[in-house]
Scaffold this active site. Structure first.
Site, PDB file in Angstrom:
ATOM      1  N   ASP A 208      -3.972 -17.329 -10.979  1.00 52.25           N
ATOM      2  CA  ASP A 208      -3.612 -17.755  -9.635  1.00 52.25           C
ATOM      3  C   ASP A 208      -2.592 -18.891  -9.653  1.00 52.25           C
ATOM      4  OD1 ASP A 208      -5.257 -15.867  -8.563  1.00 52.25           O
ATOM      5  OD2 ASP A 208      -6.911 -17.239  -8.124  1.00 52.25           O
TER       6      ASP A 208
ATOM      7  N   ARG B 162     -12.400 -42.425   7.303  1.00 55.13           N
ATOM      8  CA  ARG B 162     -12.513 -43.306   6.144  1.00 55.13           C
ATOM      9  C   ARG B 162     -13.198 -42.526   5.028  1.00 55.13           C
ATOM     10  NH1 ARG B 162     -13.129 -46.653  10.559  1.00 55.13           N
ATOM     11  NH2 ARG B 162     -11.986 -48.647  10.481  1.00 55.13           N
TER      12      ARG B 162
ATOM     13  N   THR C 225     -10.522 -20.426   0.166  1.00 47.83           N
ATOM     14  CA  THR C 225     -11.405 -20.066  -0.946  1.00 47.83           C
ATOM     15  C   THR C 225     -11.156 -20.927  -2.181  1.00 47.83           C
ATOM     16  OG1 THR C 225      -9.853 -18.400  -1.762  1.00 47.83           O
ATOM     17  CG2 THR C 225     -11.496 -17.667  -0.158  1.00 47.83           C
TER      18      THR C 225
ATOM     19  N   TYR D  64      -9.753 -25.132  -3.168  1.00 45.07           N
ATOM     20  CA  TYR D  64     -10.317 -26.489  -3.129  1.00 45.07           C
ATOM     21  C   TYR D  64     -11.190 -26.691  -1.896  1.00 45.07           C
ATOM     22  CZ  TYR D  64     -10.260 -31.634  -3.456  1.00 45.07           C
ATOM     23  OH  TYR D  64     -10.604 -32.960  -3.552  1.00 45.07           O
TER      24      TYR D  64
END
Length: 272
Positions: A50, A152, A165, A167
């Site tokens: 990928d 924050r 799909t 990170y």
């Protein structure tokens, strides 16, 4: 044999298996009268994983309307896989039968506005993330012109449906089908207590809307765009939208459907 007229570029990583496939496929394409072209191709075949497909996308991100992609995987099954390394004959046959049909997925447009007036523009196939190098990041989130919250935490990521799909999923975000042209904003380790609060869940933003992130401090921030990393100081704001262009894949019988890709990548065979 008559020239097919199709111009093809092959992009491979440096691993021995990928290089072997590169040479074999190049030879088969030449024998079948395809034109090898690494500047103005009709079809780009990425050989590897990928990450290699992301590299191919960024090489041709300014030619997306003219180029279609194919993913040929040489290792473990990848999300963007259309063919495996033992399916070269099948690939060449499908290229000979190709009618120009395509499957299209949304792309993310990122604009980084700096306080000196510069504007840096990027495209992402999967996602773009922002972090602060050494301490808690504080940024105001504005959605379609409406001030939403002050974040924050470690950082934020904005993903495309296909990038949902990647990170995004590891952060607990939702998996989004690419026919839903939307962006997903997901928190990275948000700070939540009696004083500071965030929504604490991913936000799905429709195609027509825009996400703005406004850092409250003028020091360095790290911005990741797919597999590239940049560092900017004195960011005024960052804008995220669905790009006007899409990525197009060759639509052949071997183009794997989205849900099959998700199943193959994360679940595998289901026991009866």
């Amino acid at each position: 044999m008559k020239n097919t007229g199709k111009r093809i570029d092959l992009i491979a990583n440096r691993k021995p298996q990928s290089q072997r496939v590169l040479y074999e496929l190049r030879d088969r394409l030449k024998r079948n009268q395809f034109i090898l072209n690494d500047t103005n191709p009709d079809i780009v075949i990425s050989i590897g994983g990928d990450g290699m497909l992301l590299s191919a996308f960024h090489k041709y991100e300014n030619q997306l309307d003219k180029v279609r992609f194919i993913g040929l995987h040489t290792g473990h099954l990848g999300f963007y896989t259309d063919y495996r390394d033992f399916e070269l004959d099948k690939l060449v046959t499908n290229l000979q039968l190709d009618t120009g049909a395509r499957v299209s997925y949304p792309v993310l447009n990122v604009k980084v506005f700096l306080e000196n007036g510069e504007v840096k523009i990027f495209r992402a196939l999967n996602e773009a993330s922002i972090r602060r190098s050494d301490r808690t990041m504080v940024a105001d989130i504005v959605i379609n012109g409406v001030p939403f919250e002050r974040f924050r935490g470690d950082g934020l990521t904005v993903s495309t449906p296909t990038g949902s799909t990647a990170y995004n999923k590891s952060l607990g975000g939702a998996v989004l089908h690419p026919t839903i042209e939307a962006l997903q904003l997901t928190e990275i380790a948000s700070l939540n207590n009696r004083v500071y609060r965030t929504l604490g869940s991913s936000i799905i933003v429709p195609k027509k809307d825009k996400i703005e992130l406004i850092p409250t401090r003028n020091d360095y921030h790290t911005i990741s765009v797919d597999n590239s990393v940049y560092s900017f100081r004195n960011i005024e704001r960052i804008e995220y939208q669905i790009d006007h262009h899409k990525i197009h894949f060759v639509a052949t019988p071997s183009h794997t459907s989205f849900w099959n890709r998700v199943k193959d990548a994360f679940i595998g065979e289901v026991d009866e």
